[in-house]
Design a protein around this motif. Structure first.
Motif, PDB file in Angstrom:
ATOM      1  N   VAL A  35      49.659  64.507  29.363  1.00  0.00           N
ATOM      2  CA  VAL A  35      49.248  65.770  29.969  1.00  0.00           C
ATOM      3  C   VAL A  35      47.914  66.273  29.425  1.00  0.00           C
ATOM      4  N   GLY A  36      47.639  66.016  28.148  1.00  0.00           N
ATOM      5  CA  GLY A  36      46.421  66.537  27.544  1.00  0.00           C
ATOM      6  C   GLY A  36      45.153  65.920  28.078  1.00  0.00           C
ATOM      7  N   SER A  37      45.256  64.739  28.679  1.00  0.00           N
ATOM      8  CA  SER A  37      44.072  64.023  29.156  1.00  0.00           C
ATOM      9  C   SER A  37      43.903  64.097  30.658  1.00  0.00           C
ATOM     10  N   VAL A  38      44.712  64.908  31.323  1.00  0.00           N
ATOM     11  CA  VAL A  38      44.671  65.007  32.784  1.00  0.00           C
ATOM     12  C   VAL A  38      44.218  66.408  33.184  1.00  0.00           C
ATOM     13  N   THR A  39      43.406  66.497  34.220  1.00  0.00           N
ATOM     14  CA  THR A  39      42.975  67.792  34.746  1.00  0.00           C
ATOM     15  C   THR A  39      43.644  68.048  36.086  1.00  0.00           C
ATOM     16  N   THR A  40      43.705  69.325  36.456  1.00  0.00           N
ATOM     17  CA  THR A  40      44.267  69.654  37.765  1.00  0.00           C
ATOM     18  C   THR A  40      43.404  69.070  38.878  1.00  0.00           C
ATOM     19  N   GLN A  41      42.108  68.954  38.653  1.00  0.00           N
ATOM     20  CA  GLN A  41      41.225  68.366  39.656  1.00  0.00           C
ATOM     21  C   GLN A  41      41.595  66.901  39.902  1.00  0.00           C
ATOM     22  N   GLN A  42      41.922  66.183  38.848  1.00  0.00           N
ATOM     23  CA  GLN A  42      42.342  64.793  39.001  1.00  0.00           C
ATOM     24  C   GLN A  42      43.630  64.692  39.813  1.00  0.00           C
ATOM     25  N   VAL A  43      44.545  65.598  39.544  1.00  0.00           N
ATOM     26  CA  VAL A  43      45.806  65.600  40.295  1.00  0.00           C
ATOM     27  C   VAL A  43      45.535  65.887  41.763  1.00  0.00           C
ATOM     28  N   ALA A  44      44.705  66.889  42.031  1.00  0.00           N
ATOM     29  CA  ALA A  44      44.389  67.228  43.416  1.00  0.00           C
ATOM     30  C   ALA A  44      43.722  66.059  44.129  1.00  0.00           C
ATOM     31  N   ARG A  45      42.824  65.385  43.415  1.00  0.00           N
ATOM     32  CA  ARG A  45      42.115  64.255  44.027  1.00  0.00           C
ATOM     33  C   ARG A  45      43.082  63.128  44.377  1.00  0.00           C
ATOM     34  N   ARG A  46      43.984  62.807  43.443  1.00  0.00           N
ATOM     35  CA  ARG A  46      44.922  61.719  43.732  1.00  0.00           C
ATOM     36  C   ARG A  46      45.910  62.116  44.818  1.00  0.00           C
ATOM     37  N   ALA A  47      46.277  63.376  44.867  1.00  0.00           N
ATOM     38  CA  ALA A  47      47.211  63.850  45.889  1.00  0.00           C
ATOM     39  C   ALA A  47      46.535  64.042  47.236  1.00  0.00           C
TER      40      ALA A  47
END
Length: 207
Positions: A35-47
């Motif tokens: 969790v510490g190395s992930v951003t919400t932007q990365q999640v949005a991009r993959r989703a």
């Protein structure tokens, strides 16, 4: 005759699809990187959703983690309760260990994520809906332990509830304390077993 269920509208189906894509993306990224190395932007991009859309479902990364971990926590409790039923008739200790084994494995599957999840449940806003759901799951685990302890003729109902709170505290410390991070699941479970045995021993000696 119909099933009695109203069909889900297109808009609701689209919302469910976006939520599932966000959940899947967060679960994958947290599992891959922590969790510490992930951003919400990365999640949005993959989703494949806009960042503003993601925030409609979870306003922070912590909430995303809780969403993901709640699913895993619920499945672990279900599995543990089934295993505890299968261990019925072996006293209280073995069914309790059967119940908590999948929970320990769930929390320690990715230690950073598990530790952060439990920290967020304990110290985050309890009124936040995903935390409420997580705390309800924690309560379900505690209730499950209480129910198993009441099957022990030497443990009264009031004591069972208190002992269940002690046992869940033991689980929390044993699965998240830095000093235990290098240990295997089996070693942690063996230590938890010893602590629970010692906790129950006075009730058996006084019988």
């Amino acid at each position: 005759m119909g099933s009695g269920h109203m069909p889900i509208g297109r808009r609701e189906r689209a919302k469910q699809d976006k939520r599932e894509r966000i959940m899947t993306a967060a679960r994958e990224l947290f599992g891959e990187h922590g969790v510490g190395s992930v951003t919400t932007q990365q999640v949005a991009r993959r989703a494949d959703v806009a960042i503003g859309t993601l925030y409609l479902y979870a306003s922070t990364k912590a909430e995303l983690l809780i969403m993901v971990q709640n699913q895993k926590f619920a499945a672990a409790i279900d599995s543990g309760l089934a295993a505890a039923d299968a261990a019925a008739g072996q006293g209280a200790l073995e069914p309790v260990i059967a119940l908590i084994r999948p929970v320990v494995e769930c929390v320690r599957e990715h230690t950073e994520n598990g530790r952060t999840y439990l920290h967020e449940l304990l110290f985050g806003d309890p009124a936040e809906p995903y935390r409420q759901a997580g705390l309800a799951l924690a309560g379900r685990l505690e209730d499950g332990v209480t129910s198993l302890l009441t099957r022990d003729e030497h443990v009264g109902a009031a004591d069972a509830a208190t002992l269940a709170r002690v046992i869940t505290a033991i689980i929390h410390i044993s699965t998240t304390a830095t000093v235990h991070l290098h240990r295997s699941n089996e070693a942690v479970l063996a230590d938890i077993r010893d602590q629970i045995h010692a906790t129950l021993a006075p009730h058996h000696r006084s019988a």
